[in-house]
Scaffold this active site. Structure first.
Site, PDB file in Angstrom:
ATOM      1  CB  SER A  26      -5.926   3.254   0.227  1.00 13.01           C
ATOM      2  OG  SER A  26      -4.545   3.547   0.162  1.00 13.01           O
ATOM      3  CG  ASP A  52      -1.942   1.086   1.246  1.00 10.09           C
ATOM      4  OD1 ASP A  52      -2.483   1.391   0.171  1.00 10.09           O
ATOM      5  OD2 ASP A  52      -2.224   1.631   2.328  1.00 10.09           O
ATOM      6  CD  GLN A 101      -4.403   1.531  -2.785  1.00  5.75           C
ATOM      7  OE1 GLN A 101      -3.738   2.539  -2.934  1.00  5.75           O
ATOM      8  NE2 GLN A 101      -4.283   0.762  -1.721  1.00  5.75           N
TER       9      GLN A 101
END
Lengths: 238, 238
Positions: free
Chosen positions: B165, B141, B215
């Site tokens: 995110s 991430d 993502q």
């Protein structure tokens, strides 16, 4: 949208959808859904919905491919065979770009796990965007696992090959119409350990990227043919 | 693994994890998890686990990049600045490949939304693969949304730029060690309507693809600076 296929569905009984309204926000809303048959979960899904918004802007280019009107329809490709595949995709007009449908390629030597097709519905759809999104959600599952099998000497009806969709993820970037040509650019970066990953990008004919798709599928080779063991294998698989 | 970030987390209170054992199969097992704080869901996740299996085998090639030992560590890159980024990734040894960290590039003219980094933990990890998978889930991430911002004249502390995110999906293809070099090849195919999609592929140093990541992130440009409206904007965003 992120989903897992958990157990085989039964086309003879209704599906119960359990919806968890997990989050209602001002610009984002999220839902969790479980599809149930015979008291068991067959499918689960999470989906996030976003209002129109403004931000960074960029986009990869659409691949350089022939226009759909220059390519033969699926019915013409399969017309001289008695294979059932010619009717499978009936609701859609499908135009395969080289190397063409896997079923018509006996020799797959040198084929890459890349597949590009144009598709649109055979008829006109109402203007409601949700209809177009649902139609493309359905269509997005049709060719993905084929892509992973392209380089390999297997067919989906081989008794020693088991294939099935395991998960399915979609990101809707922009509005589009499913009754106008869409290019589905699919690629499988890896197949290993009985599973293959395939990613897809859907473009409008004028080059706007409208949907991204990723799916993992079962691509299992059995040491013995399924035959009488089909039911046991099916239970172990899904 | 498929997850949505639903609401901001609170580092001052414990997180309650509600686990639904939705499916226990012979070769596949699936779990749904909701993370709760202050009585509200902040995060939800679905994960599928698969036993070792045998099937089709192919893999895309690793990009041709310089070896990690030939590239400067992050501390050296940021050593002459007082920016806090130099300490952010402390648990990891990170080697950026051209064009280097976004924070050190004032001129982003012509930069593509592509970012490649080598990373490994600063120290040795135990042999349990679950530890290595969790460490890479955390690391996966760290740079993704940076990748989407690379071509654009924005910084994450700009008062008119909001980034976060939104979801996170990972597919683990093969075992690996997080204390050995891993190449994280990231690319953002699209940013539009306040959201950007970024995909990542993680390779071992000898070129095995071990993890795929996708993502979607918020990449919103505000018409007015956040300033006093920060709290309202935050509520509208997440």
């Amino acid at each position: 949208m992120h989903a897992y296929f958990l157990r085989p569905g039964d086309p003879n009984v209704p599906i119960l959808y359990e919806v968890d309204r997990i989050r209602d926000g001002r610009s984002f809303t999220t839902r969790r859904v479980v599809a149930v048959q015979h008291g068991k979960a067959i499918f689960n899904l999470s989906a996030s919905f976003h209002t129109d918004d403004h931000g960074l802007e960029h986009q990869m280019a659409m691949p350089d491919v022939p226009e759909p009107s220059t390519l033969p329809p699926l019915q013409q490709l399969f017309g001289w065979t008695d294979r059932p595949e010619a009717q499978w995709h009936h609701p859609f007009d499908v135009r395969h770009i080289e190397p063409g449908p896997r079923q018509l390629r006996r020799d797959r030597t040198g084929l890459k796990p890349i597949q590009r097709v144009w598709f649109r519905t055979d008829g006109h759809l109402p203007d409601d965007f949700l209809v177009h999104a649902c139609v493309v959600a359905y269509a997005s599952d049709l060719w993905l696992l084929d892509t992973a099998a392209l380089p390999h000497p297997v067919n989906f009806d081989d008794p020693t090959f088991m294939a099935a969709s395991l998960d399915h993820a979609m990101w809707f970037h922009r509005p589009f119409r499913a009754d106008e040509w869409l290019l589905y650019d699919q690629e499988s970066p890896i197949a290993h350990g009985g599973r293959a990953l395939v990613s897809g990008r859907i473009f409008t004919e004028d080059g706007r990227l409208v949907v991204s798709v990723v799916q993992e599928g079962l691509t299992r080779l059995l040491t013995a043919p399924r035959g009488n063991q089909a039911r046991a294998a099916q239970a172990a698989t899904t």
